[in-house]
Design a protein around this motif. Structure first.
Motif, PDB file in Angstrom:
ATOM      1  N   UNK A   1       1.854  -2.583 -24.749  1.00 47.84           N
ATOM      2  CA  UNK A   1       0.983  -1.873 -23.798  1.00 47.84           C
ATOM      3  C   UNK A   1      -0.236  -2.712 -23.317  1.00 47.84           C
ATOM      4  N   UNK A   2      -0.639  -3.541 -23.887  1.00 45.39           N
ATOM      5  CA  UNK A   2      -1.702  -4.469 -23.370  1.00 45.39           C
ATOM      6  C   UNK A   2      -1.151  -5.494 -22.356  1.00 45.39           C
ATOM      7  N   UNK A   3       0.389  -5.844 -22.471  1.00 43.87           N
ATOM      8  CA  UNK A   3       0.404  -6.690 -21.359  1.00 43.87           C
ATOM      9  C   UNK A   3       0.203  -8.099 -21.696  1.00 43.87           C
ATOM     10  N   UNK A   4      -0.199  -8.250 -23.164  1.00 43.82           N
ATOM     11  CA  UNK A   4      -0.586  -9.833 -23.209  1.00 43.82           C
ATOM     12  C   UNK A   4       0.082 -10.247 -24.574  1.00 43.82           C
ATOM     13  N   UNK A   5       1.327  -9.929 -24.750  1.00 42.24           N
ATOM     14  CA  UNK A   5       2.111 -10.486 -25.830  1.00 42.24           C
ATOM     15  C   UNK A   5       1.970 -12.025 -25.588  1.00 42.24           C
ATOM     16  N   UNK A   6       1.930 -12.518 -26.906  1.00 41.30           N
ATOM     17  CA  UNK A   6       2.067 -14.073 -26.916  1.00 41.30           C
ATOM     18  C   UNK A   6       3.581 -14.637 -27.626  1.00 41.30           C
ATOM     19  N   UNK A   7       4.034 -13.590 -28.625  1.00 40.64           N
ATOM     20  CA  UNK A   7       5.527 -13.647 -28.934  1.00 40.64           C
ATOM     21  C   UNK A   7       6.121 -12.726 -28.955  1.00 40.64           C
ATOM     22  N   UNK A   8       7.441 -12.678 -29.212  1.00 41.48           N
ATOM     23  CA  UNK A   8       8.132 -11.419 -29.410  1.00 41.48           C
ATOM     24  C   UNK A   8       7.917 -10.573 -30.478  1.00 41.48           C
ATOM     25  N   UNK A   9       8.278  -9.286 -30.333  1.00 43.97           N
ATOM     26  CA  UNK A   9       8.115  -8.432 -31.504  1.00 43.97           C
ATOM     27  C   UNK A   9       9.561  -8.088 -32.191  1.00 43.97           C
ATOM     28  N   UNK A  10       9.241  -7.667 -33.493  1.00 47.61           N
ATOM     29  CA  UNK A  10      10.304  -7.450 -34.217  1.00 47.61           C
ATOM     30  C   UNK A  10      10.266  -5.900 -34.701  1.00 47.61           C
ATOM     31  N   UNK A  11      11.550  -5.268 -34.510  1.00 46.46           N
ATOM     32  CA  UNK A  11      11.493  -3.752 -34.847  1.00 46.46           C
ATOM     33  C   UNK A  11      11.479  -3.570 -36.328  1.00 46.46           C
ATOM     34  N   UNK A  12      11.221  -2.414 -36.886  1.00 44.72           N
ATOM     35  CA  UNK A  12      11.433  -2.061 -38.470  1.00 44.72           C
ATOM     36  C   UNK A  12      12.726  -1.988 -38.575  1.00 44.72           C
ATOM     37  N   UNK A  13      13.175  -1.964 -39.776  1.00 46.08           N
ATOM     38  CA  UNK A  13      14.656  -1.842 -40.142  1.00 46.08           C
ATOM     39  C   UNK A  13      15.019  -0.692 -39.713  1.00 46.08           C
TER      40      UNK A  13
END
Length: 310
Positions: free
Chosen positions: A155-167
């Motif tokens: 939501x910040x629009x400032x991701x530096x790397x991809x995110x991983x979902x929980x299992x």
């Protein structure tokens, strides 16, 4: 010393936030140079702290950049997506198996569609995502739906790397037959069966309301995605026509360039022929002048000899 009027500090802060928001939609290959330009501009304007914040920004991966681009380019769709994630996380608590299956299927469809949209935005901006990067975008969107912290980061629009979902999503375990669920946080002693029934009924209604909200959010997101997909189909058609026109124009340009090359070669040959003709003309003029001089001298000699004999 730089003096700031009352209220100016907040305006400056808003300004650097806007700069950073725009910076994180800059394509990764251009990120560092753009960051340094902005940092130098802030430092030159006397905003040392803003310059430090800008310089501290880290270049995003292609997948993170495409995810940021999706958030900024489609604010309304992104807002609905975040709301869907919030509703899903709430609704998954205590849902039955059928409802979980239904919401999971919708979640996969929406994430897949948004991932394709992010890849299209990246292509439009001049960068093709690899299969691995596309999977990272999809992983990021899955994380946004299933994890509140991931949703806040995106939501910040400032991701530096991809995110991983929980299992898995935190689904409350089903109750054994005849067992009544105790309201969350309750530590009171057992109550009467009537009170327990009322509590269970209220909890059931809350779960049904949460499920209804999740379904409404999913339906709204699905409808909007269908609209976007239709618009994308139209855009693809327009793009293909533009590519066809571009190809024909390039073909005509190639023919014109070839004709221009041949014309230049003909001009060059004509120029060489002209220079040769001018050289021959000059030589002929010299020869004529020499012949005229010789003729005059011979005539004078004839006249001289004629006078002597007389």
């Amino acid at each position: 010393m730089i003096m700031r009027r009352k209220g100016e500090e907040g305006e400056v802060r808003d300004g650097v936030d806007a700069v950073l928001d725009a910076l994180y939609t800059t394509a990764p290959p251009d990120f560092v140079s753009r960051r340094e330009q902005l940092a130098v501009a802030a430092r030159t304007a006397g905003r040392a702290e803003d310059a430090r914040l800008i310089h501290a920004a880290r270049r995003p991966t292609l997948a993170a950049w495409a995810s940021n681009l999706l958030l900024r380019s489609e604010p309304e769709e992104s807002r609905r997506f975040l709301e869907l994630g919030q509703a899903l996380r709430a609704a998954y608590q205590g849902l039955d198996t059928d409802a979980v299956k239904e919401l999971s299927e919708r979640r996969r469809q929406i994430v897949s569609a948004l991932s394709r949209q992010a890849a299209q935005l990246a292509r439009t901006a001049g960068h093709q995502l690899s299969n691995a990067a596309e999977r990272e975008v999809e992983s990021t969107l899955q994380a946004v739906l299933t994890d509140e912290s991931a949703a806040s980061q995106w939501g910040t629009g400032r991701l530096e790397s991809a995110l991983k979902p929980p299992s898995s999503l935190p689904v409350a375990p089903p109750l054994a037959s005849g067992t009544r669920r105790k309201p969350p946080g309750s530590t009171r002693a057992p109550v009467s069966s009537r009170t327990a029934a009322k509590d269970e009924s209220a909890a059931r209604r809350r779960r049904q309301q949460e499920l209804a909200r999740a379904r409404e959010a999913a339906e709204a997101a699905a409808r909007h995605l269908r609209e976007l997909q239709a618009a994308r189909t139209d855009a693809d058609t327009v793009l293909q026509r533009a590519r066809d026109r571009h190809g024909k124009a390039r073909e005509r340009l190639s023919i014109a360039e070839e004709e221009l090359k041949e014309a230049r070669e003909r001009l060059q040959r004509a120029e060489e022929d002209r220079q040769d003709a001018e050289t021959r003309d000059a030589a002929a003029a010299d020869a004529v002048a020499a012949a005229e001089l010789a003729a005059r001298e011979a005539d004078q000699e004839v006249q001289r000899l004629g006078s002597s004999n007389a």
